[in-house]
Motif scaffolding. Structure first.
Motif, short mmCIF file in Angstrom:
data_model
loop_
_atom_site.label_atom_id
_atom_site.label_comp_id
_atom_site.label_asym_id
_atom_site.label_seq_id
_atom_site.Cartn_x
_atom_site.Cartn_y
_atom_site.Cartn_z
N ASP A 160 12.63 49.34 0.15
CA ASP A 160 12.48 48.40 -0.97
C ASP A 160 12.00 47.04 -0.48
O ASP A 160 11.10 46.43 -1.08
N ALA A 161 12.61 46.56 0.60
CA ALA A 161 12.24 45.25 1.14
C ALA A 161 10.80 45.26 1.64
O ALA A 161 10.04 44.31 1.39
N LEU A 162 10.42 46.33 2.33
CA LEU A 162 9.05 46.43 2.83
C LEU A 162 8.04 46.51 1.68
O LEU A 162 7.01 45.84 1.71
N THR A 163 8.36 47.28 0.67
CA THR A 163 7.47 47.40 -0.48
C THR A 163 7.28 46.06 -1.18
O THR A 163 6.16 45.68 -1.53
N TYR A 164 8.37 45.33 -1.37
CA TYR A 164 8.29 44.01 -1.99
C TYR A 164 7.43 43.07 -1.15
O TYR A 164 6.55 42.38 -1.68
N SER A 165 7.67 43.07 0.14
CA SER A 165 6.91 42.22 1.04
C SER A 165 5.43 42.57 1.02
O SER A 165 4.57 41.69 1.03
N LEU A 166 5.13 43.86 0.99
CA LEU A 166 3.73 44.30 0.96
C LEU A 166 3.03 43.87 -0.32
O LEU A 166 1.86 43.47 -0.29
N LYS A 167 3.71 43.93 -1.44
CA LYS A 167 3.11 43.49 -2.71
C LYS A 167 2.75 42.02 -2.65
O LYS A 167 1.67 41.61 -3.09
N ARG A 168 3.66 41.21 -2.10
CA ARG A 168 3.38 39.78 -1.96
C ARG A 168 2.23 39.55 -1.00
O ARG A 168 1.34 38.73 -1.25
N GLU A 169 2.22 40.27 0.10
CA GLU A 169 1.17 40.13 1.11
C GLU A 169 -0.20 40.55 0.54
O GLU A 169 -1.21 39.90 0.78
N GLN A 170 -0.22 41.61 -0.25
CA GLN A 170 -1.47 42.08 -0.85
C GLN A 170 -2.00 41.05 -1.86
O GLN A 170 -3.21 40.81 -1.92
N ALA A 171 -1.12 40.45 -2.63
CA ALA A 171 -1.55 39.43 -3.60
C ALA A 171 -2.13 38.22 -2.88
O ALA A 171 -3.18 37.68 -3.26
N GLN A 172 -1.46 37.78 -1.83
CA GLN A 172 -1.94 36.65 -1.05
C GLN A 172 -3.27 36.98 -0.37
O GLN A 172 -4.19 36.16 -0.34
N TYR A 173 -3.39 38.20 0.14
CA TYR A 173 -4.63 38.64 0.76
C TYR A 173 -5.79 38.59 -0.24
O TYR A 173 -6.88 38.12 0.08
N ALA A 174 -5.54 39.08 -1.44
CA ALA A 174 -6.59 39.08 -2.47
C ALA A 174 -7.04 37.66 -2.79
O ALA A 174 -8.24 37.40 -2.95
N GLU A 175 -6.09 36.74 -2.88
CA GLU A 175 -6.43 35.34 -3.14
C GLU A 175 -7.28 34.76 -2.01
O GLU A 175 -8.27 34.06 -2.26
N GLU A 176 -6.90 35.04 -0.78
CA GLU A 176 -7.65 34.52 0.36
C GLU A 176 -9.04 35.15 0.46
O GLU A 176 -10.01 34.48 0.80
N ALA A 177 -9.15 36.43 0.15
CA ALA A 177 -10.45 37.09 0.17
C ALA A 177 -11.36 36.50 -0.91
O ALA A 177 -12.56 36.29 -0.67
N GLU A 178 -10.79 36.22 -2.07
CA GLU A 178 -11.58 35.60 -3.15
C GLU A 178 -12.03 34.20 -2.75
O GLU A 178 -13.18 33.81 -2.98
N ARG A 179 -11.15 33.45 -2.11
CA ARG A 179 -11.50 32.11 -1.66
C ARG A 179 -12.63 32.17 -0.63
O ARG A 179 -13.57 31.38 -0.67
N LEU A 180 -12.55 33.13 0.28
CA LEU A 180 -13.59 33.29 1.29
C LEU A 180 -14.92 33.66 0.65
O LEU A 180 -15.98 33.15 1.03
#
Length: 85
Positions: free
Chosen positions: A8-28
């Motif tokens: 559960d903790a890993l899944t939650y962390s991954l969702k947050r990480e994926q959202a942040q990754y998408a934002e950074e990819a869009e910014r790039l």
């Protein structure tokens, strides 16, 4: 009270990480489009712009690999839990 598992903790962390990754990819992508649309001015060179983009893209690729490894780990945790039940 529900027990929080490592999965559960890993899944939650991954969702947050994926959202942040998408934002950074869009910014790039926006940064690359801006650089492509605007010719270099004083104090800015094409090679410097490209070097910065490559550096940021390499960082994003490393993060993508880390996220993918996390997704794989979560899947393995889930499969292990299913076989124990």
């Amino acid at each position: 009270m529900a027990q929080v598992t490592a999965h559960d903790a890993l899944t939650y962390s991954l969702k947050r990480e994926q959202a942040q990754y998408a934002e950074e990819a869009e910014r790039l992508a926006k940064q690359a489009a801006h650089i492509a649309a605007n010719p270099p001015t004083d104090g800015r060179t094409v090679s410097g712009d490209i070097a910065r983009l490559i550096q940021e893209a390499a960082f994003l690729l490393k993060r993508a690999v880390t996220i993918e490894a996390g997704v794989e780990a979560a899947g393995l945790m889930n499969a292990e839990t299913a076989t124990k039940q």
